[in-house]
Design a protein around this motif. Structure first.
Motif, PDB file in Angstrom:
ATOM      1  N   GLY A  54      86.340 -31.204   1.489  1.00  0.00           N
ATOM      2  CA  GLY A  54      85.172 -30.932   2.543  1.00  0.00           C
ATOM      3  C   GLY A  54      84.649 -29.517   2.463  1.00  0.00           C
ATOM      4  N   LEU A  55      85.338 -28.675   2.369  1.00  0.00           N
ATOM      5  CA  LEU A  55      85.174 -27.240   2.381  1.00  0.00           C
ATOM      6  C   LEU A  55      84.140 -26.786   1.292  1.00  0.00           C
ATOM      7  CD1 LEU A  55      88.431 -25.147   3.528  1.00  0.00           C
ATOM      8  CD2 LEU A  55      86.479 -26.005   4.946  1.00  0.00           C
ATOM      9  N   LEU A  56      84.800 -27.269  -0.069  1.00  0.00           N
ATOM     10  CA  LEU A  56      83.947 -27.136  -1.150  1.00  0.00           C
ATOM     11  C   LEU A  56      82.477 -27.644  -1.268  1.00  0.00           C
ATOM     12  CD1 LEU A  56      86.582 -27.545  -4.008  1.00  0.00           C
ATOM     13  CD2 LEU A  56      86.101 -25.299  -2.754  1.00  0.00           C
ATOM     14  N   GLU A  57      82.280 -28.744  -0.412  1.00  0.00           N
ATOM     15  CA  GLU A  57      81.221 -29.558  -0.303  1.00  0.00           C
ATOM     16  C   GLU A  57      80.121 -28.431   0.467  1.00  0.00           C
ATOM     17  OE1 GLU A  57      78.069 -31.874  -0.605  1.00  0.00           O
ATOM     18  OE2 GLU A  57      79.917 -32.073  -1.698  1.00  0.00           O
ATOM     19  N   ARG A  58      80.757 -27.894   1.567  1.00  0.00           N
ATOM     20  CA  ARG A  58      80.010 -27.197   2.493  1.00  0.00           C
ATOM     21  C   ARG A  58      79.504 -25.975   1.537  1.00  0.00           C
ATOM     22  NH1 ARG A  58      83.384 -25.403   7.374  1.00  0.00           N
ATOM     23  NH2 ARG A  58      81.668 -24.317   7.851  1.00  0.00           N
ATOM     24  N   VAL A  59      80.366 -25.388   0.636  1.00  0.00           N
ATOM     25  CA  VAL A  59      79.951 -24.022  -0.135  1.00  0.00           C
ATOM     26  C   VAL A  59      78.876 -24.568  -1.151  1.00  0.00           C
ATOM     27  CG1 VAL A  59      80.671 -22.797  -2.061  1.00  0.00           C
ATOM     28  CG2 VAL A  59      82.246 -22.931  -0.052  1.00  0.00           C
ATOM     29  N   ARG A  60      78.822 -25.801  -1.603  1.00  0.00           N
ATOM     30  CA  ARG A  60      77.816 -26.317  -2.610  1.00  0.00           C
ATOM     31  C   ARG A  60      76.594 -26.498  -1.698  1.00  0.00           C
ATOM     32  NH1 ARG A  60      82.342 -29.173  -4.774  1.00  0.00           N
ATOM     33  NH2 ARG A  60      81.608 -31.058  -3.482  1.00  0.00           N
ATOM     34  N   GLY A  61      76.693 -26.924  -0.800  1.00  0.00           N
ATOM     35  CA  GLY A  61      75.284 -27.066   0.285  1.00  0.00           C
ATOM     36  C   GLY A  61      74.944 -25.821   0.546  1.00  0.00           C
ATOM     37  N   SER A  62      75.504 -24.892   0.970  1.00  0.00           N
ATOM     38  CA  SER A  62      75.048 -23.506   1.017  1.00  0.00           C
ATOM     39  C   SER A  62      74.405 -22.913  -0.024  1.00  0.00           C
ATOM     40  CB  SER A  62      76.068 -22.581   1.622  1.00  0.00           C
ATOM     41  OG  SER A  62      75.580 -21.324   1.870  1.00  0.00           O
TER      42      SER A  62
END
Length: 208
Positions: A133-141
């Motif tokens: 979930g944290l990695l998905e937020r990084v990718r989104g950023s």
């Protein structure tokens, strides 16, 4: 510029919740069929809120809740951990596991101080699943940042990695997959962010 407010302790928290907290009652069922409230385990897995678990109010609430839990094994272990004021010790063990999992596939935490022969094997696979979930937020950023800049993923030629969390293989691989043409440049993992802040402070405010 862009970014998300995610640091090393956020990765620790997710690894703790996924890999360790179930041994201490996280996800336990109440006799009503509902799940045990998660606030106690969230506090235990979050460095700066661990002490909240030691308060008399928190312990009384847990004691009252114990009678409504189907299987009390986990919450009894939680009480032992609280009795020993060992929350920060456990947090440090989780952090050490995160660090070791950047190079190794598994690390065992010995929980014998809580219960004889108790332990947990944390694996890289468990860690990577916990932080997705944290990695998905990084990718989104990254996607949002490139969009604002009008730059395609293929146009990025360099990625600068710095900070302790940049050593996490899943994070590096996640970013690398988005930017396939970028070379990787390594900063000082533990010092470059602080150095950058110092340089900016000097620019703004001058020498002390």
């Amino acid at each position: 510029t862009g970014g998300v407010h995610i640091g090393g302790t956020d990765f620790d928290k997710q690894l703790s919740l996924q890999g360790v907290m179930p041994l201490f009652g996280y996800g336990s069922r109440m006799k009503s069929g509902a799940l045990m409230p998660t606030s106690y385990h969230l506090n235990l897995a979050t460095w700066h809120t661990i002490n909240a678990l030691y308060s008399q109010k928190s312990q009384l609430a847990l004691g009252s809740m114990r009678y409504d839990i189907e299987d009390t094994l986990g919450i009894d272990r939680l009480f032992k951990l609280i009795e020993q004021r060992a929350g920060h010790w456990l947090a440090m063990e989780v952090e050490a596991s995160k660090i070791e999992l950047t190079e190794q596939q598994s690390r065992r935490i010995d929980l014998g101080r809580v219960e004889r022969e108790l332990g947990v094997d944390l694996t890289r696979a468990v860690f990577e699943g916990a932080i997705e979930g944290l990695l998905e937020r990084v990718r989104g950023s990254v996607t949002e940042l490139l969009g604002k800049a009008g730059v395609s993923q293929g146009q990025v030629d360099t990625v600068f990695f710095t900070g302790g969390s940049s050593g996490i293989p899943a994070l590096r691989n996640s970013v690398a997959a988005m930017l396939p043409n970028a070379r990787h440049v390594e900063g000082n993992i533990f010092g470059s962010i602080g150095s950058g802040l110092a340089i900016e402070a000097r620019k703004r405010y001058g020498a002390a």
